[in-house]
Design an enzyme around this catalytic site. Structure first.
Site, PDB file in Angstrom:
ATOM      1  N   ASP A  32       0.857  -1.172   0.000  1.00 21.91           N
ATOM      2  CA  ASP A  32       0.000   0.000   0.000  1.00 21.91           C
ATOM      3  C   ASP A  32       0.903   1.235   0.000  1.00 21.91           C
ATOM      4  O   ASP A  32       2.102   1.139   0.288  1.00 21.91           O
ATOM      5  CB  ASP A  32      -0.882  -0.042   1.259  1.00 21.91           C
ATOM      6  CG  ASP A  32      -1.677   1.225   1.465  1.00 21.91           C
ATOM      7  OD1 ASP A  32      -2.285   1.701   0.490  1.00 21.91           O
ATOM      8  OD2 ASP A  32      -1.679   1.746   2.597  1.00 21.91           O
ATOM      9  N   ASP A  34      -0.255   5.197   0.872  1.00 24.93           N
ATOM     10  CA  ASP A  34      -0.525   6.212   1.905  1.00 24.93           C
ATOM     11  C   ASP A  34      -0.683   5.566   3.273  1.00 24.93           C
ATOM     12  O   ASP A  34      -1.488   4.651   3.461  1.00 24.93           O
ATOM     13  CB  ASP A  34      -1.795   6.979   1.551  1.00 24.93           C
ATOM     14  CG  ASP A  34      -1.633   7.768   0.266  1.00 24.93           C
ATOM     15  OD1 ASP A  34      -1.221   8.929   0.341  1.00 24.93           O
ATOM     16  OD2 ASP A  34      -1.906   7.199  -0.817  1.00 24.93           O
ATOM     17  N   ASP A 210      -2.177  -0.333   6.079  1.00 30.92           N
ATOM     18  CA  ASP A 210      -2.427   0.397   7.329  1.00 30.92           C
ATOM     19  C   ASP A 210      -3.890   0.710   7.582  1.00 30.92           C
ATOM     20  O   ASP A 210      -4.201   1.402   8.543  1.00 30.92           O
ATOM     21  CB  ASP A 210      -1.663   1.728   7.299  1.00 30.92           C
ATOM     22  CG  ASP A 210      -2.316   2.724   6.355  1.00 30.92           C
ATOM     23  OD1 ASP A 210      -2.637   3.847   6.792  1.00 30.92           O
ATOM     24  OD2 ASP A 210      -2.537   2.394   5.170  1.00 30.92           O
TER      25      ASP A 210
END
Length: 270
Positions: A32, A34, A210
């Protein structure tokens, strides 16, 4: 002494590190962006790329023999701008876009959002200062990091919009944002599609993320006997996370690259 200074690696991270160091060419890395590689910023366009990240990812591409991909909620074209000149196999907009090779075309897995939905949400953003609407072709994000008080109002509006297109789209909550994505697509469907490609096939998938949107990809990676590694932040508490934040992720990747060195320093078992 700060908690991070005495932090011990979680067992999954230790096992994952050992597997990569034993032979990186039995592993595939799915990242991922961001909140994972990049610190979150007030707006999507204000993110900062850490010094050295792009050359590090270039080294890892060699070490993993091309089995490294980006799985992001952003559009792939936007991810390319952030990571330029690097291009990787990628999925964008939670599985609604796919690029199977670095020099391949971006395939749109789903049609664009209806115009009336985009127009309605743009009007909503104009009515609430600090709300940002980000159309992404087949998906759309409504950011309210600069207007956290508006969360309930935005959610009510999104629910009413989605009722008019019953079943066609899903609402994905994130960190101070809501995303509208086509039903049936996710980062999990994206990981499964990328993992089936020749460069990635028969490798152990390692997904690092996240946020809630990464959960489907975590499940697919673990279902393929791989690893789901979580990054602490607004979604995951430190004690259930493998990394303290994006800087920890980048440091871990950098240590792997330094220990493995250029291809030829490790012995492949293929």
């Amino acid at each position: 002494m700060k908690a991070e200074a005495i932090r011990q690696p979680h067992p999954p991270l230790s096992a994952c590190t050992s597997a990569i160091l034993t032979d990186p060419q039995t592993c595939a890395l799915f990242l991922d962006m961001d909140g994972t590689l990049l610190d979150l910023a007030p707006t999507p366009k204000s993110v900062r790329v850490p010094d050295g990240l792009i050359p590090l990812l270039q080294k890892l591409t060699l070490i993993f023999d091309g089995a490294i991909a980006i799985i992001t909620g952003r559009m792939i074209s936007e991810a390319d701008q952030i990571l330029a000149p690097l291009r990787l196999p990628a999925s964008g907009v939670h599985g609604a876009e796919l690029r199977k090779s670095p020099d391949g075309e971006i395939e749109r897995v789903s049609a664009a959002l209806p115009d009336d939905l985009v127009v309605s949400l743009r009007k909503l953003a104009l009515q609430i200062p600090g709300v940002l609407v980000e159309p992404k072709g087949p998906g759309l994000a409504v950011h309210y990091r600069l207007a956290p008080h508006a969360e309930a109002e935005i959610l009510a509006s999104l629910d009413s919009f989605l009722d008019k297109h019953a079943g066609a789209f899903e609402l994905m909550p994130g960190k101070r944002l809501f995303e509208i994505i086509p039903s049936g697509l996710s980062k999990g469907t994206a990981l499964a599609a990328l993992a089936a490609l020749p460069k990635f096939r028969n490798r152990m998938p390692i997904m690092i993320g996240d946020d809630i949107g990464d959960e489907p990809a975590f499940a697919v990676a673990e279902g393929m006997h791989g690893f789901a590694l979580r990054v602490a932040g607004e979604q995951y508490l430190d004690e259930v996370s493998d990394f303290a934040g994006p800087r920890s992720v980048v440091n871990w990747l950098d240590q792997l690259a330094r220990r493995l060195g250029p291809p030829g320093n490790f012995r492949s078992h293929h």
